[in-house]
Design a protein around this motif. Structure first.
Motif, PDB file in Angstrom:
ATOM      1  N   UNK A   1       0.747  -1.113   0.021  1.00 42.43           N
ATOM      2  CA  UNK A   1       0.144  -0.034  -0.025  1.00 42.43           C
ATOM      3  C   UNK A   1       0.949   1.485  -0.055  1.00 42.43           C
ATOM      4  N   UNK A   2       1.866   1.290   0.777  1.00 40.49           N
ATOM      5  CA  UNK A   2       2.784   2.283   0.733  1.00 40.49           C
ATOM      6  C   UNK A   2       3.466   2.626  -0.626  1.00 40.49           C
ATOM      7  N   UNK A   3       4.004   1.577  -0.927  1.00 38.96           N
ATOM      8  CA  UNK A   3       4.573   1.637  -2.268  1.00 38.96           C
ATOM      9  C   UNK A   3       3.814   2.252  -3.490  1.00 38.96           C
ATOM     10  N   UNK A   4       2.482   1.811  -3.310  1.00 37.98           N
ATOM     11  CA  UNK A   4       1.566   2.170  -4.542  1.00 37.98           C
ATOM     12  C   UNK A   4       1.099   3.742  -4.139  1.00 37.98           C
ATOM     13  N   UNK A   5       0.999   4.104  -2.999  1.00 36.86           N
ATOM     14  CA  UNK A   5       0.661   5.518  -2.539  1.00 36.86           C
ATOM     15  C   UNK A   5       2.126   6.260  -3.029  1.00 36.86           C
ATOM     16  N   UNK A   6       3.149   5.992  -2.895  1.00 39.89           N
ATOM     17  CA  UNK A   6       4.218   6.739  -3.236  1.00 39.89           C
ATOM     18  C   UNK A   6       4.656   6.528  -4.963  1.00 39.89           C
ATOM     19  N   UNK A   7       4.365   5.416  -5.490  1.00 40.47           N
ATOM     20  CA  UNK A   7       4.211   5.405  -6.959  1.00 40.47           C
ATOM     21  C   UNK A   7       3.087   6.481  -7.584  1.00 40.47           C
ATOM     22  N   UNK A   8       1.957   6.508  -7.076  1.00 44.75           N
ATOM     23  CA  UNK A   8       0.950   7.326  -7.363  1.00 44.75           C
ATOM     24  C   UNK A   8       1.406   8.867  -7.187  1.00 44.75           C
ATOM     25  N   UNK A   9       1.674   8.975  -5.971  1.00 49.21           N
ATOM     26  CA  UNK A   9       2.282  10.342  -5.893  1.00 49.21           C
ATOM     27  C   UNK A   9       3.323  10.947  -6.681  1.00 49.21           C
ATOM     28  N   UNK A  10       4.344  10.121  -6.980  1.00 50.56           N
ATOM     29  CA  UNK A  10       5.393  10.665  -7.873  1.00 50.56           C
ATOM     30  C   UNK A  10       4.788  10.811  -9.228  1.00 50.56           C
ATOM     31  N   UNK A  11       3.818   9.882  -9.739  1.00 49.31           N
ATOM     32  CA  UNK A  11       3.263  10.139 -11.284  1.00 49.31           C
ATOM     33  C   UNK A  11       2.424  11.467 -11.025  1.00 49.31           C
ATOM     34  N   UNK A  12       1.940  11.627  -9.982  1.00 50.96           N
ATOM     35  CA  UNK A  12       0.821  12.828  -9.971  1.00 50.96           C
ATOM     36  C   UNK A  12       1.865  14.221  -9.702  1.00 50.96           C
TER      37      UNK A  12
ATOM     38  N   UNK B   1       4.848  14.490 -11.083  1.00 51.62           N
ATOM     39  CA  UNK B   1       5.369  14.784 -12.353  1.00 51.62           C
ATOM     40  C   UNK B   1       4.373  15.483 -13.339  1.00 51.62           C
ATOM     41  N   UNK B   2       3.187  15.009 -13.422  1.00 50.84           N
ATOM     42  CA  UNK B   2       2.143  15.530 -14.252  1.00 50.84           C
ATOM     43  C   UNK B   2       1.735  17.012 -13.613  1.00 50.84           C
ATOM     44  N   UNK B   3       1.967  17.097 -12.433  1.00 52.40           N
ATOM     45  CA  UNK B   3       1.432  18.446 -11.829  1.00 52.40           C
ATOM     46  C   UNK B   3       2.475  19.524 -12.053  1.00 52.40           C
ATOM     47  N   UNK B   4       3.796  18.883 -12.084  1.00 53.23           N
ATOM     48  CA  UNK B   4       5.064  19.822 -12.566  1.00 53.23           C
ATOM     49  C   UNK B   4       4.867  20.271 -13.955  1.00 53.23           C
TER      50      UNK B   4
END
Length: 42
Positions: free
Chosen positions: A4-15, A17-20
């Motif tokens: 769960x933590x890995x999935x949250x970290x992965x989604x957070x990094x993806x978002x 990048x998109x937000x940046x």
């Protein structure tokens, strides 16, 4: 690291990048508009 933590970290990094990229595009477009306004006197 739990799944769960890995999935949250992965989604957070993806978002992040998109937000940046979106923020960078917004700043770029605003600069371009300002540059065009300064170039053409009304």
């Amino acid at each position: 690291m739990s799944d769960g933590l890995f999935a949250a970290l992965d989604l957070g990094l993806a978002f992040a990048v998109v937000f940046g990229l979106g923020l960078w595009q917004l700043v770029s477009v605003r600069r371009s508009i300002r540059r065009d306004r300064d170039r053409k006197p009304d």
